[in-house]
Write an enzyme that holds these catalytic residues in place. Structure first.
Site, mmCIF file in Angstrom:
data_model
loop_
_atom_site.group_PDB
_atom_site.id
_atom_site.type_symbol
_atom_site.label_atom_id
_atom_site.label_comp_id
_atom_site.label_asym_id
_atom_site.label_seq_id
_atom_site.Cartn_x
_atom_site.Cartn_y
_atom_site.Cartn_z
ATOM 1 N N HIS A 26 0.822 -1.203 0.000
ATOM 2 C CA HIS A 26 0.000 0.000 0.000
ATOM 3 C C HIS A 26 0.858 1.256 0.000
ATOM 4 O O HIS A 26 1.981 1.256 0.508
ATOM 5 C CB HIS A 26 -0.926 0.003 1.215
ATOM 6 C CG HIS A 26 -2.003 -1.038 1.128
ATOM 7 N ND1 HIS A 26 -3.120 -0.877 0.343
ATOM 8 C CD2 HIS A 26 -2.110 -2.258 1.701
ATOM 9 C CE1 HIS A 26 -3.875 -1.960 0.451
ATOM 10 N NE2 HIS A 26 -3.283 -2.805 1.263
ATOM 11 N N SER A 85 -4.713 -5.684 7.597
ATOM 12 C CA SER A 85 -4.202 -4.897 6.489
ATOM 13 C C SER A 85 -3.823 -3.519 7.034
ATOM 14 O O SER A 85 -4.555 -2.989 7.863
ATOM 15 C CB SER A 85 -5.276 -4.778 5.422
ATOM 16 O OG SER A 85 -4.736 -4.222 4.279
HETATM 17 C C1 FAD Z 1 -8.062 -10.948 2.382
HETATM 18 C C2 FAD Z 1 -6.886 -10.174 2.901
HETATM 19 C C3 FAD Z 1 -6.205 -9.306 2.054
HETATM 20 C C4 FAD Z 1 -5.112 -8.584 2.525
HETATM 21 N N1 FAD Z 1 -4.446 -7.801 1.659
HETATM 22 C C5 FAD Z 1 -3.353 -7.120 2.092
HETATM 23 C C6 FAD Z 1 -2.626 -6.317 1.203
HETATM 24 O O1 FAD Z 1 -2.941 -6.252 0.019
HETATM 25 N N2 FAD Z 1 -1.569 -5.628 1.658
HETATM 26 C C7 FAD Z 1 -1.187 -5.695 2.954
HETATM 27 O O2 FAD Z 1 -0.236 -5.033 3.298
HETATM 28 N N3 FAD Z 1 -1.842 -6.468 3.829
HETATM 29 C C8 FAD Z 1 -2.914 -7.192 3.421
HETATM 30 N N4 FAD Z 1 -3.588 -7.986 4.294
HETATM 31 C C9 FAD Z 1 -3.091 -8.118 5.641
HETATM 32 C C10 FAD Z 1 -1.911 -9.057 5.707
HETATM 33 O O3 FAD Z 1 -2.129 -10.224 4.954
HETATM 34 C C11 FAD Z 1 -1.666 -9.445 7.129
HETATM 35 O O4 FAD Z 1 -1.621 -8.305 7.894
HETATM 36 C C12 FAD Z 1 -0.355 -10.173 7.317
HETATM 37 O O5 FAD Z 1 -0.249 -11.269 6.434
HETATM 38 C C13 FAD Z 1 -0.272 -10.653 8.735
HETATM 39 O O6 FAD Z 1 0.886 -11.401 8.925
HETATM 40 P P1 FAD Z 1 1.095 -12.181 10.246
HETATM 41 O O7 FAD Z 1 2.476 -12.702 10.197
HETATM 42 O O8 FAD Z 1 0.710 -11.325 11.390
HETATM 43 O O9 FAD Z 1 0.005 -13.314 10.250
HETATM 44 P P2 FAD Z 1 0.027 -14.807 9.689
HETATM 45 O O10 FAD Z 1 0.556 -14.878 8.336
HETATM 46 O O11 FAD Z 1 -1.312 -15.372 9.933
HETATM 47 O O12 FAD Z 1 1.072 -15.523 10.630
HETATM 48 C C14 FAD Z 1 0.786 -15.961 11.916
HETATM 49 C C15 FAD Z 1 1.341 -17.340 12.066
HETATM 50 O O13 FAD Z 1 1.274 -17.754 13.417
HETATM 51 C C16 FAD Z 1 1.068 -19.133 13.473
HETATM 52 N N5 FAD Z 1 0.572 -19.486 14.776
HETATM 53 C C17 FAD Z 1 -0.617 -19.182 15.341
HETATM 54 N N6 FAD Z 1 -0.717 -19.708 16.566
HETATM 55 C C18 FAD Z 1 0.428 -20.375 16.799
HETATM 56 C C19 FAD Z 1 0.922 -21.127 17.900
HETATM 57 N N7 FAD Z 1 0.203 -21.306 18.992
HETATM 58 N N8 FAD Z 1 2.143 -21.696 17.798
HETATM 59 C C20 FAD Z 1 2.896 -21.522 16.692
HETATM 60 N N9 FAD Z 1 2.483 -20.803 15.638
HETATM 61 C C21 FAD Z 1 1.260 -20.236 15.681
HETATM 62 C C22 FAD Z 1 0.069 -19.321 12.365
HETATM 63 O O14 FAD Z 1 0.052 -20.676 11.941
HETATM 64 C C23 FAD Z 1 0.583 -18.366 11.292
HETATM 65 O O15 FAD Z 1 1.430 -19.007 10.381
HETATM 66 C C24 FAD Z 1 -4.693 -8.726 3.855
HETATM 67 C C25 FAD Z 1 -5.359 -9.606 4.690
HETATM 68 C C26 FAD Z 1 -6.433 -10.336 4.226
HETATM 69 C C27 FAD Z 1 -7.112 -11.286 5.136
#
Ligand code: FAD
Ligand code: FAD
Ligand code: SF4
Lengths: 418, 123, 498
Positions: free
Chosen positions: C53, C342
């Site tokens: 973004h 996001s």
């Molecule tokens: C439909 C959609 C579209 C989006 N589009 C955009 C975009 O275009 N641009 C943008 O910047 N953002 C976008 N986002 C937001 C972005 O995808 C997320 O903010 C980002 O991927 C979050 O990353 P994360 O590492 O926090 O989460 P995740 O990728 O979910 O990672 C968290 C990890 O923790 C693991 N976990 C959970 N509990 C445990 C446990 N107890 N023990 C060990 N591991 C565990 C899970 O398995 C997972 O792999 C979008 C989100 C969605 C849903």
């Protein structure tokens, strides 16, 4: 990088490619046959059921037998065969056709040729193409992939199976799965009539008491890791009646929802694709919009009988020979169009006064149909066809004498069904 | 007082799939109409009185490249024997070279039906 | 014993956890990344829109906006070091009424306040020139050329690979289920009863951050999943746009977007619906219709016929809708990185930086490594090679000459490489190499890939899964027992008596 020159190159060594290459070799031309698989025969090698060759070999064979018989001839004819070789790029410039292909032993090969035959077959439509809602667990297979798993490698993808689509591959797989010990719980078809040929409905479903749900859809797939159940919903007046939905627990979903001619390469070479067939638009010589590039078999339009594939492809090979001998004249061709109740007609052009084989697909189901060949508003020929249905391709020959020249440019021909 | 049974069946003698109209009397002597060729008559009779099917299957091999080889019956087999035949085929373990057309099982259960290989595998 | 204690354990291998890991791997620290799935990036970070973004959607007062802008500007350097697919194609917000134009002007001002470079308000002509496929009814809009697109899984894989190269450890199939704090050290136990010890813990568990916080005795909060369904269209789709196209946003969501991908496919979506189940990834036909209606309003030539697949991911939302990043006040040496919805992907590199500073504040000593290597080796992608270059490659390794995935031109050598990097499920290989991602969706290659996995890992092919856990692909060899034998009786046909 090696460069090889041929008079003709055939892409794809299925029934179509082999038959075309054979005819070209018989015409005395140097031809190469290229396929990405490790065997000749294409899709036939996984079609171990019987039902092949009645017209062509006058004997009922299985897919591998049909393929082997053709393959023996191909080998005997001294055709250069490149297996495990994927054609990755295809371009046409100033009449020279260039293919970029690759295999592990020789690396990248550039083939140059005067004529190219497209015989790449087709691929299966998948879940995304038909948009089935739900989760995305393991256990969703296209029927052709399941066929390969069982028939070539002996693996059974699932034990309790629901098949979506009543196309032939799905029906054949219903029997195969039953014969290897799995249980097929339902075949679900969106249309009010089956998409597969009758023989398969009888021998693959009725024989095993497998219910066929016509005018039904799978409205949901459930399961986190592996498929757990599907929801089946009847269509009423064309729309899903969710209150009448029912659920079937299963571990596998097979998709037999149609085939799409495989034309990624054709598009790279700028060949025009017809929206009706999904294959290249071809003239009376099965030549595509790119001069010297021909097409036959499932890449041109999806066939249900290999015999017609072999027939069409042999003729295609003959046209290639004519082309290489500079005998494809400048005769004017007339357009061929699909009229009422016809989804498509191949070829898309004809030459007046010359015998022409037409393949067409009906949109309607009828016990006894009549083909109407019309020109300039008048019916010039009628033909009766038994048991018309979309699942069964109609294949017929028009005599040149029935297609006399018209004044000026050949008038468009319209083929309709009623 | 002869009860005649009429039945619509689809001829599977060839992909034409003629819709046969069969009339049988007292469990035999079947009359068939709607057939395009003589095979349709035989088919109709048989399907009513003694249904048979061509069986195709794959059989394990010792080859590492082609771990299974396809086979088929040379003629339709009576339906009740199909599970037995499949069971027997799944016990087989064959060693290449295999020649398409060569027999794997001859005269299965005295039916006169053979099982042949439908693909060749070199050594 | 103390030698085995990790300085930092990061929970969750998504974009956020991976960014933190990679940032910390520049220091002399013993690091562990703990992930419950079989592979990294199997959470929300694989199921999103992949947009970097520009930074005009959120008010300047939010933490989100700050990290978003900062993150955006870090991607060029990251791509240079890690080589993942990334392109600054620019973002367009298209307005269809003068009312909407007012919102566009507000977004513009917000963007300027946030420091978005080169942002401009466009009239109708200018907008249509930038994006000729746009519905000509548009009245104008916003153009932010610094917006971009990435392949999110390739980004996360590259981050993890880089961190591993610099000594970090990654433990997959490690679901954190309990933790104890004694003598300044956490003992963390997985569902498989594996234990590791760490002094500092970072909670970047995405949708499950509330549960992980509870495990560590951290703050009590609730994450609400807000699901988004997306539809992927094939290469050369008619509606493929030059830019990422947004409608004018509503208060709850950014709306349905039309997104070009770096690999030449395109996406439409996402929806925004609150759901109960964090693992809910269902798509529905109602939403498909809605998504396409809205997308086709912006770009009329978009066609449903070109859909090759659909997927869904859920945003990890928290009350207040801002990111929640900070040192825990109730659990010692525990840092919360929660509510990363996001633009979490965009902000992730900046989050890595931010968390590094928090760790320092929390007393962790950061000494830069002398041998830190920011670059990872560039992967060979057959589809990007010229014929002559491919020919050279095949001479080096014949497996480059064997095409396994026909739609995306992925060679056997690339699959083998992915397996050696630890991606041993069908989905892992798909995200790493694109094999199975094309128009046929694995119809041709999935079985070939399974065979290669079996060969390379020495595991029986029946044990290969789609994405770990119970997602086995093959359920037996010929013949199987279904439990219920099909009845051999033929179905009775209609029988008439004369
Ligand atoms: C439909 C959609 C579209 C989006 N589009 C955009 C975009 O275009 N641009 C943008 O910047 N953002 C976008 N986002 C937001 C972005 O995808 C997320 O903010 C980002 O991927 C979050 O990353 P994360 O590492 O926090 O989460 P995740 O990728 O979910 O990672 C968290 C990890 O923790 C693991 N976990 C959970 N509990 C445990 C446990 N107890 N023990 C060990 N591991 C565990 C899970 O398995 C997972 O792999 C979008 C989100 C969605 C849903
Ligand atoms: C499940 C099933 C059941 C059938 N049942 C019957 C039946 O009972 N009776 C009957 O008569 N017919 C049947 N058919 C139809 C018939 O077998 C097929 O229509 C026919 O075999 C198709 O031949 P083809 O050569 O056009 O295609 P294919 O056999 O698919 O050959 C295409 C070849 O092209 C190769 N290729 C494609 N792209 C490239 C590339 N880029 N580089 C190199 N090589 C390439 C492929 O590897 C393949 O080998 C059945 C078909 C199927 C799929
Ligand atoms: S009656 Fe003859 S032509 Fe008709 S389906 Fe049977 S075998 Fe074929």
């Amino acid at each position: 990088m090696r460069e090889l020159e041929y008079e003709a190159i055939v892409i794809g060594a299925g029934a179509a490619g082999m038959a075309a290459a054979l005819r070209i070799a018989e015409g005395g031309f140097r031809v190469a046959l290229v396929d990405r698989e490790d065997h000749l025969g294409g899709i036939l090698m996984q079609c171990i059921h019987n039902g092949f060759g009645l017209h062509w070999f006058k004997q009922e064979l299985t897919g591998p037998e049909f393929a082997e018989r053709l393959a023996e001839k191909v080998v005997a004819a001294g055709i250069d065969i490149f297996l495990n070789t994927t054609v990755m790029d295809f371009s046409v410039s100033n009449g020279v056709k260039t293919l970029i292909a690759c295999n592990s032993e020789q690396g990248v090969i550039q083939f140059n040729a005067r004529a190219v035959v497209l015989a790449m077959g087709c691929r299966e439509r998948n879940r995304g193409n038909i948009g089935i809602p739900g989760t995305r667990p393991a256990g969703i297979f296209t029927a052709g992939l399941a066929q390969r798993l069982i028939n070539v490698d002996g693996y059974v993808p699932g034990k309790r199976v629901v098949i979506i689509g009543s196309g032939d591959i799905g029906l054949i797989m219903a029997r195969r799965l039953s014969w290897v010990g799995a249980k097929v719980l339902a075949v679900v078809e969106i249309l009010p009539h089956p998409s597969g040929i009758t023989r398969n409905i009888v021998q693959c479903l009725h024989d095993f008491n497998i219910p066929l749900y016509l005018s039904h859809i799978v409205s949901r797939i459930e399961g986190k890791d592996r498929v757990e159940a599907v929801t089946i919903t009847p269509l009423e007046g064309g729309t899903p009646e969710h209150s009448k939905s029912f659920r079937i627990e299963c571990d596998t979903v097979l998709l037999s929802v149609g085939l799409i001619p495989e034309n990624e390469l054709s598009k790279k070479a700028g060949v025009t694709i017809g929206h009706d067939t999904g294959g290249p638009k071809v003239d009376a010589h099965l030549m595509t919009s790119a001069e010297g590039v021909f097409a036959c078999g499932n890449v041109l339009h999806v066939h249900d009988l290999v015999d017609f594939v072999a027939d069409e492809s042999t003729r295609c090979g003959g046209y290639v020979v004519d082309y290489l001998r500079d005998q494809i004249g400048e005769e004017k061709q007339g357009a061929v169009t699909a009229g009422a109740n016809v989804r498509y007609v191949v070829p898309h052009r004809y030459v007046p006064g010359r015998d022409t084989h037409f393949s067409l697909r009906s949109i309607i189901v009828k016990d006894r149909g009549t083909l109407l060949i019309k020109r300039q508003g008048a019916v010039i020929k009628k033909k009766t066809v038994q048991h018309v249905k979309p699942a069964e391709m109609i294949y017929f020959k028009m005599r040149g004498s029935d297609l006399p020249a018209t004044e000026g440019d050949p008038a468009p021909l319209e083929i309709a069904l009623e | 007082m002869t009860a005649a049974t009429e039945q619509e069946i689809i001829c599977l003698g060839c992909p034409n799939g003629c819709h046969l109209h069969c009339t049988s009397k007292k469990g035999h002597a079947v009359d068939v109409t709607g057939n395009k060729c003589d095979r349709g008559v035989d088919y109709g009779r048989e399907e009513l009185l003694d249904p048979k099917r061509v069986v195709t299957a794959v059989v394990k091999t010792t080859s590492s490249e082609l771990p299974y080889v396809p086979v088929r019956t040379t003629a339709p087999l009576v339906k009740p024997l199909i599970p037995e035949l499949l069971h027997e085929l799944y016990q087989q373990h064959v060693t290449p070279p295999i020649r398409s057309g060569n027999p794997l099982i001859e005269n299965f259960r005295n039916t006169g039906v053979n099982v042949i290989f439908t693909r060749s595998i070199a050594e | 014993m103390k030698k085995d204690v990790f300085d930092v354990a990061i929970i969750g291998a998504g974009a956020v956890g991976a960014s933190i890991l990679r940032r910390l791997s520049a220091y002399d620290l013993k690091l562990a990344l703990l992930e419950k799935c079989t592979d990294v990036c199997f959470g929300v970070s694989k199921a999103n829109s992949g947009i970097i973004h520009a930074g005009f959607h959120h008010p300047v007062t939010s933490l989100k906006a700050r990290l978003e802008i900062r993150g955006n500007l870090m991607f060029d350097q990251l791509q240079h070091e890690l080589g993942f697919p990334f392109k600054r194609v620019g973002i367009i917000v298209a307005a269809f009424s003068y009312e909407e134009m007012k919102t566009v002007e507000q977004l513009y001002e917000q963007g300027v306040a946030n420091g978005v470079p080169l942002i401009e308000v466009c009239g109708r002509e200018r907008l249509l020139m930038l994006e000729p496929k746009l519905n000509p009814d548009t009245v104008g809009g916003l153009y932010a050329p610094t917006g971009g697109i990435i392949e999110p899984y390739r980004y996360v894989f590259a981050l993890v690979e880089s961190a591993k190269q610099n000594g970090a450890e990654v433990k997959t199939d490690f679901e954190v289920v309990s933790a104890k704090h004694n003598d300044n050290v956490y003992t963390i136990t997985s569902s498989r009863k594996e234990k590791i010890q760490a002094r500092h813990v970072i909670n970047s568990a995405g949708l499950f951050a509330d549960e992980v916080s509870a495990i560590f005795g951290g703050e009590v909060f609730t994450i609400t999943p807000r699901k988004g369904e997306e539809y992927l269209l094939e290469r050369n789709a008619a509606g493929f746009p030059n830019h990422v196209i947004f409608p004018v946003p509503s208060r709850v969501s950014k709306g349905i977007l039309v997104i070009p991908t770096v690999e030449g496919t395109m996406m439409v979506g996402p929806t925004a619906i609150e759901v109960n189940d964090k693992d809910d990834s269902e798509t529905s036909s109602d939403n498909l219709d809605k998504v396409f209606a809205q997308a086709m309003y912006m770009i009329p030539v978009i066609s449903k016929r070109e859909i090759i697949t659909s997927f869904a991911g859920s945003r990890a939302t928290m009350p207040g809708n801002d990111f929640y990043i900070g040192i825990s006040k109730s659990a010692p040496h525990f840092i919360q990185v929660a509510g990363i919805q996001s633009p979490g992907l965009t902000a992730s590199p900046a989050i890595g930086e931010y968390v590094k500073d928090l760790l320092k504040q929390d007393g962790l000593r950061l000494t830069e490594k002398t041998d830190y290597e920011p670059f990872i080796p560039h992967e060979t992608c057959v589809r990007e090679l010229s014929p002559a270059a491919l020919d050279e490659k095949v001479k080096e390794d014949p497996l480059y000459g064997h095409m396994v995935c026909r739609c995306e031109s992925v060679s056997e050598a690339e699959i083998v490489e992915a397996i050696r990097k630890g991606h041993t499920t069908l989905d892992g290989i798909k995200f790493y190499t694109r094999a199975g991602m094309g128009r046929c969706q694995g119809g041709f290659c999935s079985y070939r890939v399974m065979k290669i996995i079996a060969r390379e890992t020495g595991r029986p092919i029946e044990e290969i899964t789609k994405r770990g856990g119970g997602s086995r692909l093959l359920l037996g060899k010929i013949p199987v027992e279904s439990g219920a034998r099909p009845s051999p009786k033929p179905k009775k046909k209609s029988v008439k008596y004369a």
